[in-house]
Write a protein that holds these residues in place. Sequence first.
Motif, PDB file in Angstrom:
ATOM      1  N   ILE A 244      43.141  45.210  40.233  1.00 29.82           N
ATOM      2  CA  ILE A 244      43.112  45.382  41.687  1.00 29.82           C
ATOM      3  C   ILE A 244      42.379  44.205  42.316  1.00 29.82           C
ATOM      4  CG2 ILE A 244      42.563  46.952  43.584  1.00 29.82           C
ATOM      5  CD1 ILE A 244      44.337  48.186  41.428  1.00 29.82           C
ATOM      6  N   ASP A 245      42.921  43.670  43.414  1.00 25.09           N
ATOM      7  CA  ASP A 245      42.239  42.625  44.168  1.00 25.09           C
ATOM      8  C   ASP A 245      41.474  43.253  45.326  1.00 25.09           C
ATOM      9  OD1 ASP A 245      45.052  40.365  43.792  1.00 25.09           O
ATOM     10  OD2 ASP A 245      43.204  40.547  42.601  1.00 25.09           O
TER      11      ASP A 245
ATOM     12  N   VAL B 202      44.187  45.533  47.179  1.00 29.04           N
ATOM     13  CA  VAL B 202      45.608  45.199  47.034  1.00 29.04           C
ATOM     14  C   VAL B 202      46.112  45.741  45.704  1.00 29.04           C
ATOM     15  CG1 VAL B 202      47.318  43.358  46.950  1.00 29.04           C
ATOM     16  CG2 VAL B 202      45.296  43.111  48.415  1.00 29.04           C
ATOM     17  N   PHE B 203      47.086  46.630  45.770  1.00 25.41           N
ATOM     18  CA  PHE B 203      47.695  47.225  44.584  1.00 25.41           C
ATOM     19  C   PHE B 203      49.077  46.611  44.394  1.00 25.41           C
ATOM     20  CE2 PHE B 203      44.709  50.694  43.752  1.00 25.41           C
ATOM     21  CZ  PHE B 203      43.990  50.691  44.948  1.00 25.41           C
ATOM     22  N   GLY B 204      49.124  45.501  43.635  1.00 27.97           N
ATOM     23  CA  GLY B 204      50.372  44.801  43.392  1.00 27.97           C
ATOM     24  C   GLY B 204      50.987  45.165  42.056  1.00 27.97           C
ATOM     25  N   LYS B 205      51.776  44.249  41.502  1.00 28.90           N
ATOM     26  CA  LYS B 205      52.467  44.512  40.232  1.00 28.90           C
ATOM     27  C   LYS B 205      51.492  44.763  39.093  1.00 28.90           C
ATOM     28  CE  LYS B 205      56.754  42.027  41.291  1.00 28.90           C
ATOM     29  NZ  LYS B 205      57.672  40.927  40.893  1.00 28.90           N
ATOM     30  N   LYS B 206      50.342  44.067  39.124  1.00 27.12           N
ATOM     31  CA  LYS B 206      49.373  44.217  38.038  1.00 27.12           C
ATOM     32  C   LYS B 206      48.654  45.561  38.086  1.00 27.12           C
ATOM     33  CE  LYS B 206      48.471  39.267  37.483  1.00 27.12           C
ATOM     34  NZ  LYS B 206      47.446  38.190  37.493  1.00 27.12           N
ATOM     35  N   ALA B 207      48.880  46.325  39.154  1.00 29.41           N
ATOM     36  CA  ALA B 207      48.224  47.632  39.287  1.00 29.41           C
ATOM     37  C   ALA B 207      49.146  48.780  38.911  1.00 29.41           C
ATOM     38  CB  ALA B 207      47.720  47.821  40.720  1.00 29.41           C
ATOM     39  N   GLN B 208      50.344  48.472  38.418  1.00 25.57           N
ATOM     40  CA  GLN B 208      51.325  49.523  38.158  1.00 25.57           C
ATOM     41  C   GLN B 208      50.970  50.374  36.948  1.00 25.57           C
ATOM     42  OE1 GLN B 208      55.229  47.766  38.049  1.00 25.57           O
ATOM     43  NE2 GLN B 208      55.200  47.217  40.214  1.00 25.57           N
ATOM     44  N   ASN B 209      50.211  49.818  36.007  1.00 24.07           N
ATOM     45  CA  ASN B 209      49.748  50.618  34.868  1.00 24.07           C
ATOM     46  C   ASN B 209      48.374  51.174  35.208  1.00 24.07           C
ATOM     47  OD1 ASN B 209      48.941  51.751  32.481  1.00 24.07           O
ATOM     48  ND2 ASN B 209      49.064  49.879  31.273  1.00 24.07           N
ATOM     49  N   PRO B 210      48.261  52.463  35.561  1.00 27.40           N
ATOM     50  CA  PRO B 210      46.977  53.015  36.027  1.00 27.40           C
ATOM     51  C   PRO B 210      45.873  52.979  34.977  1.00 27.40           C
ATOM     52  CG  PRO B 210      48.559  54.765  35.635  1.00 27.40           C
ATOM     53  CD  PRO B 210      49.321  53.483  35.525  1.00 27.40           C
ATOM     54  N   GLU B 211      46.255  52.909  33.707  1.00 27.64           N
ATOM     55  CA  GLU B 211      45.247  52.898  32.657  1.00 27.64           C
ATOM     56  C   GLU B 211      44.680  51.503  32.418  1.00 27.64           C
ATOM     57  OE1 GLU B 211      47.203  56.622  30.159  1.00 27.64           O
ATOM     58  OE2 GLU B 211      47.034  54.637  29.231  1.00 27.64           O
ATOM     59  N   ASN B 212      45.376  50.479  32.911  1.00 27.56           N
ATOM     60  CA  ASN B 212      44.909  49.104  32.744  1.00 27.56           C
ATOM     61  C   ASN B 212      45.300  48.313  33.988  1.00 27.56           C
ATOM     62  OD1 ASN B 212      43.714  46.900  31.422  1.00 27.56           O
ATOM     63  ND2 ASN B 212      45.668  46.270  30.542  1.00 27.56           N
ATOM     64  N   ALA B 213      44.824  48.789  35.128  1.00 25.64           N
ATOM     65  CA  ALA B 213      45.229  48.216  36.412  1.00 25.64           C
ATOM     66  C   ALA B 213      44.305  47.059  36.806  1.00 25.64           C
ATOM     67  CB  ALA B 213      45.203  49.295  37.490  1.00 25.64           C
TER      68      ALA B 213
ATOM     69  N   ASN C  36      37.530  35.184  57.504  1.00 26.19           N
ATOM     70  CA  ASN C  36      36.807  34.794  56.291  1.00 26.19           C
ATOM     71  C   ASN C  36      36.608  35.996  55.371  1.00 26.19           C
ATOM     72  OD1 ASN C  36      36.458  32.106  57.226  1.00 26.19           O
ATOM     73  ND2 ASN C  36      34.759  32.789  58.517  1.00 26.19           N
ATOM     74  N   TYR C  37      36.945  35.793  54.089  1.00 24.72           N
ATOM     75  CA  TYR C  37      36.848  36.886  53.128  1.00 24.72           C
ATOM     76  C   TYR C  37      36.276  36.402  51.798  1.00 24.72           C
ATOM     77  CZ  TYR C  37      39.429  40.375  55.818  1.00 24.72           C
ATOM     78  OH  TYR C  37      39.812  41.299  56.766  1.00 24.72           O
ATOM     79  N   LEU C  38      35.651  37.322  51.092  1.00 20.02           N
ATOM     80  CA  LEU C  38      35.302  37.132  49.701  1.00 20.02           C
ATOM     81  C   LEU C  38      36.301  37.934  48.885  1.00 20.02           C
ATOM     82  CD1 LEU C  38      31.401  37.435  49.740  1.00 20.02           C
ATOM     83  CD2 LEU C  38      32.763  35.353  49.457  1.00 20.02           C
ATOM     84  N   LYS C  39      36.927  37.278  47.905  1.00 19.24           N
ATOM     85  CA  LYS C  39      37.948  37.930  47.095  1.00 19.24           C
ATOM     86  C   LYS C  39      37.493  37.993  45.640  1.00 19.24           C
ATOM     87  CE  LYS C  39      42.566  37.270  45.154  1.00 19.24           C
ATOM     88  NZ  LYS C  39      43.695  36.330  44.994  1.00 19.24           N
ATOM     89  N   PHE C  40      37.730  39.130  45.008  1.00 20.47           N
ATOM     90  CA  PHE C  40      37.512  39.222  43.566  1.00 20.47           C
ATOM     91  C   PHE C  40      38.471  40.261  42.996  1.00 20.47           C
ATOM     92  CE2 PHE C  40      35.412  43.304  42.943  1.00 20.47           C
ATOM     93  CZ  PHE C  40      34.973  43.620  44.213  1.00 20.47           C
ATOM     94  N   SER C  41      38.655  40.210  41.687  1.00 17.93           N
ATOM     95  CA  SER C  41      39.558  41.149  41.017  1.00 17.93           C
ATOM     96  C   SER C  41      38.776  42.013  40.049  1.00 17.93           C
ATOM     97  CB  SER C  41      40.654  40.387  40.254  1.00 17.93           C
ATOM     98  OG  SER C  41      41.431  39.622  41.151  1.00 17.93           O
ATOM     99  N   ALA C  42      39.235  43.247  39.874  1.00 22.62           N
ATOM    100  CA  ALA C  42      38.628  44.175  38.917  1.00 22.62           C
ATOM    101  C   ALA C  42      39.740  44.794  38.089  1.00 22.62           C
ATOM    102  CB  ALA C  42      37.827  45.249  39.638  1.00 22.62           C
ATOM    103  N   LYS C  43      39.443  44.997  36.800  1.00 18.41           N
ATOM    104  CA  LYS C  43      40.459  45.514  35.898  1.00 18.41           C
ATOM    105  C   LYS C  43      39.911  46.714  35.145  1.00 18.41           C
ATOM    106  CE  LYS C  43      43.846  43.779  32.536  1.00 18.41           C
ATOM    107  NZ  LYS C  43      44.271  42.592  31.756  1.00 18.41           N
ATOM    108  N   GLY C  44      40.729  47.780  35.026  1.00 19.37           N
ATOM    109  CA  GLY C  44      40.281  48.960  34.308  1.00 19.37           C
ATOM    110  C   GLY C  44      41.174  50.153  34.553  1.00 19.37           C
ATOM    111  N   ASN C  45      40.651  51.347  34.267  1.00 16.87           N
ATOM    112  CA  ASN C  45      41.387  52.604  34.391  1.00 16.87           C
ATOM    113  C   ASN C  45      41.114  53.229  35.757  1.00 16.87           C
ATOM    114  OD1 ASN C  45      42.377  55.282  34.130  1.00 16.87           O
ATOM    115  ND2 ASN C  45      42.146  55.161  31.904  1.00 16.87           N
TER     116      ASN C  45
END
Length: 408
Positions: free
Chosen positions: A401-402, A388-399, A351-360
């Motif tokens: 992360i799950d 989790v660092f997937g495709k959406k995390a490839q730009n470090p300035e606007n990554a 069982n997990y709680l999942k959320f995403s965060a976006k930023g630098n």
Amino acid sequence: MAEDKPRLARLTAIITQLQAKQIVTATEIAKKFNISVRTVYRDIRTLEESGIPITTEEGRGYSVMEGFRLPPVMFTEEEANAIVTAELLVLKNKDTSFVEHFQRAVTKIKATLQYNQKTKTEFLFNRIQVRDNKENENTSDYLMTLQAAISDFRLVKINYLSLENQQSERVTEPFALYTTHSNWILIAFCRKRNDFRAFRLDCITTLKVLHEYFEPHKITLEQYLEECRKKFIPTPDIPLSQDKSTFAGNHIKKNNMEKVQVKPFCVVGISVKTTNENNQGAKDIPELWQKFMDENVLEKIPNKVDHTIYCIYTDYEGDHTKPYVTFLGCKVENLDHIPQGLTGRKFDGGNYLKFSAKGNLAEGLVIKEWIEIWNMDLDRGYTADFEVFGKKAQNPENAEIDFYIAVK
């Protein structure tokens, strides 16, 4: 007379050094021979008095007058052996243009060796084996062309097939080259992306040097690499355990947090045992990421499901204030083959709680989220939490992360 021998050898070596570069500074010479700059000045004066036409460029350094050449200096046995060893290393390289040109150069160098040195080097050649490139395959033929383009500041157009099998055409400003695990990497400013990018030479399908020139970049390779380190280290050098009063009342659930069921999965990578006490984690975790990048761990992992990177926190000895293990790697299909130096782990999921965060990333995106998590009223399981660092995390300035937090 005996005391003059080291200086005589040094003076000869200085002449070789001056002939090898266009400009050599006094500091370079002093560092190479472990002598003072004042001693360098005396040595240069001695060479000038002996008839060597050395020119001095104020504020830059020394050079030998154009057209002046001394006969080749005799190689020592150790130097001759080093040439043989370098040849064997190069023969395993995957770029054919580099191998061919190096072999021609080594042939010319060997021609200057004494008879007994030739006999010994030929014997040594058959007694050294290099096994890096097991398949002994050549996968690119662009290294020498790109070297010339870098020094000439010429634009290069390439057709590139990425590791994700995406084909694209790029016009690039070649900046630097480096090699890792027998693969050559081109660092270039991509005019399509308007930023620096790294291109594996074995993924370049076609290459053309254009007639157009570009303005040299006002940054050194060392500065570029340092900027890369700053961008991709996900946790900044700030305290991991802050005064809880700073976050008084900050126990609000995240809007995008959802309950999920994670299936068991296997990961191969590298790990470190650390703790948040005394900010030790702020030192150990960035160093783990640095090792992951420097040693190109991603490419070493066999049977990868994809190129997504997982940063897993596990083996807790209590809550987040106690020691734990940070594991960095990729999901794999199985743990049948784990390369030397890497570690494989199976995680049970649950069982997990999942959320995403976006930023630098460089501005502390990850650590800021964890500080919030530590101060939230969650029924945590402390089994294995991960990012989790997937495709959406490839730009470090606007990554993007799950985050996955294990709960009971």
